[in-house]
Design a protein around this motif. Structure first.
Motif, PDB file in Angstrom:
ATOM      1  N   MET A  21    -115.928 -17.155  70.339  1.00 24.58           N
ATOM      2  CA  MET A  21    -115.572 -17.239  71.771  1.00 24.58           C
ATOM      3  C   MET A  21    -116.231 -16.074  72.519  1.00 24.58           C
ATOM      4  SD  MET A  21    -111.752 -17.169  73.489  1.00 24.58           S
ATOM      5  CE  MET A  21    -111.110 -18.794  73.136  1.00 24.58           C
ATOM      6  N   PRO A  22    -116.960 -16.360  73.612  1.00 25.83           N
ATOM      7  CA  PRO A  22    -117.597 -15.255  74.350  1.00 25.83           C
ATOM      8  C   PRO A  22    -116.558 -14.299  74.955  1.00 25.83           C
ATOM      9  CG  PRO A  22    -117.975 -17.383  75.443  1.00 25.83           C
ATOM     10  CD  PRO A  22    -117.204 -17.667  74.201  1.00 25.83           C
ATOM     11  N   ALA A  23    -116.992 -13.049  75.130  1.00 23.45           N
ATOM     12  CA  ALA A  23    -116.070 -12.020  75.635  1.00 23.45           C
ATOM     13  C   ALA A  23    -115.444 -12.429  76.966  1.00 23.45           C
ATOM     14  CB  ALA A  23    -116.814 -10.691  75.794  1.00 23.45           C
ATOM     15  N   GLU A  24    -116.246 -13.101  77.823  1.00 28.01           N
ATOM     16  CA  GLU A  24    -115.704 -13.476  79.150  1.00 28.01           C
ATOM     17  C   GLU A  24    -114.528 -14.439  79.006  1.00 28.01           C
ATOM     18  OE1 GLU A  24    -119.533 -14.597  78.970  1.00 28.01           O
ATOM     19  OE2 GLU A  24    -119.328 -12.498  78.456  1.00 28.01           O
ATOM     20  N   SER A  25    -114.594 -15.329  77.990  1.00 28.67           N
ATOM     21  CA  SER A  25    -113.509 -16.293  77.788  1.00 28.67           C
ATOM     22  C   SER A  25    -112.235 -15.582  77.339  1.00 28.67           C
ATOM     23  CB  SER A  25    -113.886 -17.326  76.735  1.00 28.67           C
ATOM     24  OG  SER A  25    -115.092 -17.926  77.077  1.00 28.67           O
ATOM     25  N   ILE A  26    -112.395 -14.577  76.480  1.00 28.50           N
ATOM     26  CA  ILE A  26    -111.221 -13.829  75.995  1.00 28.50           C
ATOM     27  C   ILE A  26    -110.613 -13.035  77.154  1.00 28.50           C
ATOM     28  CG2 ILE A  26    -110.434 -12.030  74.390  1.00 28.50           C
ATOM     29  CD1 ILE A  26    -112.758 -12.915  72.545  1.00 28.50           C
ATOM     30  N   GLU A  27    -111.479 -12.417  77.949  1.00 26.55           N
ATOM     31  CA  GLU A  27    -110.987 -11.653  79.108  1.00 26.55           C
ATOM     32  C   GLU A  27    -110.210 -12.570  80.052  1.00 26.55           C
ATOM     33  OE1 GLU A  27    -114.970  -8.823  78.943  1.00 26.55           O
ATOM     34  OE2 GLU A  27    -114.767 -10.322  80.529  1.00 26.55           O
ATOM     35  N   ARG A  28    -110.786 -13.738  80.320  1.00 28.84           N
ATOM     36  CA  ARG A  28    -110.130 -14.680  81.248  1.00 28.84           C
ATOM     37  C   ARG A  28    -108.824 -15.196  80.647  1.00 28.84           C
ATOM     38  NH1 ARG A  28    -109.038 -14.484  85.769  1.00 28.84           N
ATOM     39  NH2 ARG A  28    -111.083 -13.540  85.974  1.00 28.84           N
ATOM     40  N   ALA A  29    -108.830 -15.467  79.330  1.00 27.77           N
ATOM     41  CA  ALA A  29    -107.611 -15.960  78.668  1.00 27.77           C
ATOM     42  C   ALA A  29    -106.501 -14.906  78.758  1.00 27.77           C
ATOM     43  CB  ALA A  29    -107.906 -16.296  77.209  1.00 27.77           C
ATOM     44  N   PHE A  30    -106.858 -13.633  78.598  1.00 28.24           N
ATOM     45  CA  PHE A  30    -105.858 -12.568  78.690  1.00 28.24           C
ATOM     46  C   PHE A  30    -105.290 -12.487  80.114  1.00 28.24           C
ATOM     47  CE2 PHE A  30    -104.893  -8.207  79.997  1.00 28.24           C
ATOM     48  CZ  PHE A  30    -103.817  -7.941  79.159  1.00 28.24           C
ATOM     49  N   LEU A  31    -106.181 -12.516  81.112  1.00 26.39           N
ATOM     50  CA  LEU A  31    -105.721 -12.409  82.507  1.00 26.39           C
ATOM     51  C   LEU A  31    -104.848 -13.607  82.886  1.00 26.39           C
ATOM     52  CD1 LEU A  31    -109.037 -11.054  84.054  1.00 26.39           C
ATOM     53  CD2 LEU A  31    -106.858  -9.822  83.935  1.00 26.39           C
ATOM     54  N   ASP A  32    -105.229 -14.793  82.420  1.00 25.26           N
ATOM     55  CA  ASP A  32    -104.432 -15.995  82.695  1.00 25.26           C
ATOM     56  C   ASP A  32    -103.065 -15.911  82.016  1.00 25.26           C
ATOM     57  OD1 ASP A  32    -106.510 -16.985  84.162  1.00 25.26           O
ATOM     58  OD2 ASP A  32    -107.175 -18.457  82.686  1.00 25.26           O
ATOM     59  N   ALA A  33    -103.056 -15.410  80.773  1.00 21.13           N
ATOM     60  CA  ALA A  33    -101.786 -15.296  80.042  1.00 21.13           C
ATOM     61  C   ALA A  33    -100.869 -14.286  80.722  1.00 21.13           C
ATOM     62  CB  ALA A  33    -102.055 -14.894  78.589  1.00 21.13           C
ATOM     63  N   ALA A  34    -101.441 -13.191  81.216  1.00 20.13           N
ATOM     64  CA  ALA A  34    -100.635 -12.174  81.910  1.00 20.13           C
ATOM     65  C   ALA A  34    -100.019 -12.770  83.175  1.00 20.13           C
ATOM     66  CB  ALA A  34    -101.503 -10.956  82.252  1.00 20.13           C
ATOM     67  N   ALA A  35    -100.830 -13.508  83.939  1.00 28.25           N
ATOM     68  CA  ALA A  35    -100.329 -14.132  85.169  1.00 28.25           C
ATOM     69  C   ALA A  35     -99.264 -15.176  84.839  1.00 28.25           C
ATOM     70  CB  ALA A  35    -101.486 -14.782  85.927  1.00 28.25           C
ATOM     71  N   HIS A  36     -99.474 -15.906  83.779  1.00 27.36           N
ATOM     72  CA  HIS A  36     -98.532 -16.941  83.350  1.00 27.36           C
ATOM     73  C   HIS A  36     -97.195 -16.314  82.943  1.00 27.36           C
ATOM     74  CE1 HIS A  36     -96.993 -20.168  80.625  1.00 27.36           C
ATOM     75  NE2 HIS A  36     -97.386 -20.881  81.646  1.00 27.36           N
ATOM     76  N   ARG A  37     -97.247 -15.221  82.235  1.00 23.14           N
ATOM     77  CA  ARG A  37     -96.022 -14.549  81.791  1.00 23.14           C
ATOM     78  C   ARG A  37     -95.244 -14.006  83.001  1.00 23.14           C
ATOM     79  NH1 ARG A  37     -91.982 -15.095  79.958  1.00 23.14           N
ATOM     80  NH2 ARG A  37     -93.120 -16.248  78.383  1.00 23.14           N
ATOM     81  N   LEU A  38     -95.972 -13.440  83.974  1.00 19.60           N
ATOM     82  CA  LEU A  38     -95.321 -12.942  85.196  1.00 19.60           C
ATOM     83  C   LEU A  38     -94.627 -14.099  85.925  1.00 19.60           C
ATOM     84  CD1 LEU A  38     -97.697 -10.463  87.077  1.00 19.60           C
ATOM     85  CD2 LEU A  38     -95.486  -9.953  86.021  1.00 19.60           C
ATOM     86  N   GLU A  39     -95.321 -15.232  86.019  1.00 21.71           N
ATOM     87  CA  GLU A  39     -94.766 -16.397  86.715  1.00 21.71           C
ATOM     88  C   GLU A  39     -93.523 -16.920  85.992  1.00 21.71           C
ATOM     89  OE1 GLU A  39     -95.185 -17.800  89.562  1.00 21.71           O
ATOM     90  OE2 GLU A  39     -93.935 -19.562  89.161  1.00 21.71           O
ATOM     91  N   ASP A  40     -93.601 -17.052  84.673  1.00 25.27           N
ATOM     92  CA  ASP A  40     -92.461 -17.561  83.898  1.00 25.27           C
ATOM     93  C   ASP A  40     -91.237 -16.670  84.075  1.00 25.27           C
ATOM     94  OD1 ASP A  40     -93.530 -19.807  82.827  1.00 25.27           O
ATOM     95  OD2 ASP A  40     -93.330 -19.176  80.726  1.00 25.27           O
ATOM     96  N   SER A  41     -91.443 -15.362  84.006  1.00 19.26           N
ATOM     97  CA  SER A  41     -90.320 -14.431  84.152  1.00 19.26           C
ATOM     98  C   SER A  41     -89.756 -14.498  85.574  1.00 19.26           C
ATOM     99  CB  SER A  41     -90.761 -12.999  83.824  1.00 19.26           C
ATOM    100  OG  SER A  41     -91.099 -12.903  82.466  1.00 19.26           O
ATOM    101  N   THR A  42     -90.644 -14.645  86.551  1.00 23.85           N
ATOM    102  CA  THR A  42     -90.188 -14.723  87.945  1.00 23.85           C
ATOM    103  C   THR A  42     -89.313 -15.961  88.149  1.00 23.85           C
ATOM    104  OG1 THR A  42     -92.186 -13.589  88.648  1.00 23.85           O
ATOM    105  CG2 THR A  42     -90.972 -14.772  90.349  1.00 23.85           C
ATOM    106  N   VAL A  43     -89.713 -17.065  87.565  1.00 25.96           N
ATOM    107  CA  VAL A  43     -88.907 -18.291  87.668  1.00 25.96           C
ATOM    108  C   VAL A  43     -87.527 -18.064  87.034  1.00 25.96           C
ATOM    109  CG1 VAL A  43     -88.752 -20.691  86.865  1.00 25.96           C
ATOM    110  CG2 VAL A  43     -90.884 -19.843  87.842  1.00 25.96           C
ATOM    111  N   GLN A  44     -87.487 -17.340  85.937  1.00 26.17           N
ATOM    112  CA  GLN A  44     -86.193 -17.039  85.293  1.00 26.17           C
ATOM    113  C   GLN A  44     -85.318 -16.167  86.206  1.00 26.17           C
ATOM    114  OE1 GLN A  44     -87.877 -15.546  81.475  1.00 26.17           O
ATOM    115  NE2 GLN A  44     -86.384 -16.898  80.530  1.00 26.17           N
ATOM    116  N   ILE A  45     -85.936 -15.189  86.868  1.00 36.25           N
ATOM    117  CA  ILE A  45     -85.176 -14.346  87.803  1.00 36.25           C
ATOM    118  C   ILE A  45     -84.683 -15.185  88.978  1.00 36.25           C
ATOM    119  CG2 ILE A  45     -85.291 -12.382  89.397  1.00 36.25           C
ATOM    120  CD1 ILE A  45     -87.380 -11.124  87.518  1.00 36.25           C
ATOM    121  N   GLU A  46     -85.554 -16.033  89.507  1.00 38.81           N
ATOM    122  CA  GLU A  46     -85.172 -16.891  90.635  1.00 38.81           C
ATOM    123  C   GLU A  46     -84.016 -17.817  90.241  1.00 38.81           C
ATOM    124  OE1 GLU A  46     -89.441 -17.116  93.025  1.00 38.81           O
ATOM    125  OE2 GLU A  46     -89.070 -18.537  91.416  1.00 38.81           O
TER     126      GLU A  46
END
Ligand code: NI
Length: 172
Positions: free
Chosen positions: A1-26
Motif C-alpha cells: 500500500m502506498p504511503a499516501e493511502s496509509i496516511e489517508r486511511a489514518f486521517l479518515d479513521a481519526a475523523a471517523h472515531r471523533l464522529e462516532d464518539s460525538t454521536v455517543q455524547i449527543e
C-alpha cells in the motif's frame, strides 16, 4: 500500500472515531435535562457539561488550531468552571461545530505532514501523535460522559448500541 493511502486511511479513521464518539455524547445529551447536565458527583469532579466544554477546548486547540493552523482561542480554566451553565442546545451546537471543524481539518490535510514536528499546549510532539492523543483523549471522556449519564438515569438510560445480529450478540 502506498504511503499516501496509509496516511489517508489514518486521517479518515481519526475523523471517523471523533464522529462516532460525538454521536455517543449527543445520544447522552438528548436524555439529560439541564440540571443533570451540570450535576457533579462531588464538588471536585466534573459535570457532563464541563466535560463537553473541555472536549471542545481540547479539540479546538489540538486539531483545529495545532494541526489546522487556525488561531488558538482556548480558555482552559473556563472549561472547568462550575458556574458556567451553558444551555444544553448551545453546548450541543458548540460540540458539533468544533467536531465538524476538526473533521474538515483532517480531511483537508496533506498526509505527508503527519511526521512534521509541532508544539501544542507547550508539548513537543508531531502531527500524527497530536491527532492520536486528541482522539484517545476524546474517547476517554466520552466513556466518562456515558458513565455519568447512566449513573444519573439508572434503568431509564437508553443504550446507543443494541446487538441485533447473532454475530453482534456473540461479541464480548
Ligand atoms: Ni481531559
Amino acid at each position: 500500500m502506498p504511503a499516501e493511502s496509509i496516511e489517508r486511511a489514518f486521517l479518515d479513521a481519526a475523523a471517523h472515531r471523533l464522529e462516532d464518539s460525538t454521536v455517543q455524547i449527543e445520544h447522552c445529551l438528548c436524555q439529560l435535562d439541564e440540571e443533570q447536565l451540570w450535576w457533579r458527583a462531588k464538588p471536585d469532579l466534573n459535570s457532563i457539561g464541563n466535560l463537553v466544554l473541555h472536549l471542545c477546548g481540547n479539540v479546538g486547540q489540538w486539531i483545529v488550531s495545532g494541526v489546522g493552523g487556525r488561531a488558538d482561542v482556548r480558555n482552559r480554566p473556563s472549561e472547568f468552571d462550575a458556574d458556567i451553565r451553558t444551555p444544553k442546545a448551545e453546548l450541543h451546537t458548540q460540540l458539533r461545530t468544533t467536531v465538524e471543524q476538526a473533521k474538515n481539518t483532517l480531511s483537508a490535510m496533506d498526509g505527508s505532514r503527519l511526521t512534521t514536528d509541532c508544539r501544542i499546549q507547550g508539548f513537543d510532539t508531531n502531527v500524527l501523535s497530536a491527532i492520536l492523543d486528541t482522539v484517545s483523549h476524546f474517547q476517554g471522556h466520552t466513556q466518562e460522559i456515558i458513565l455519568l449519564t447512566r449513573r444519573q438515569l439508572g434503568p431509564q438510560y437508553q443504550f446507543h448500541f443494541v446487538p441485533s445480529t447473532p454475530e453482534q450478540v456473540s461479541a464480548r
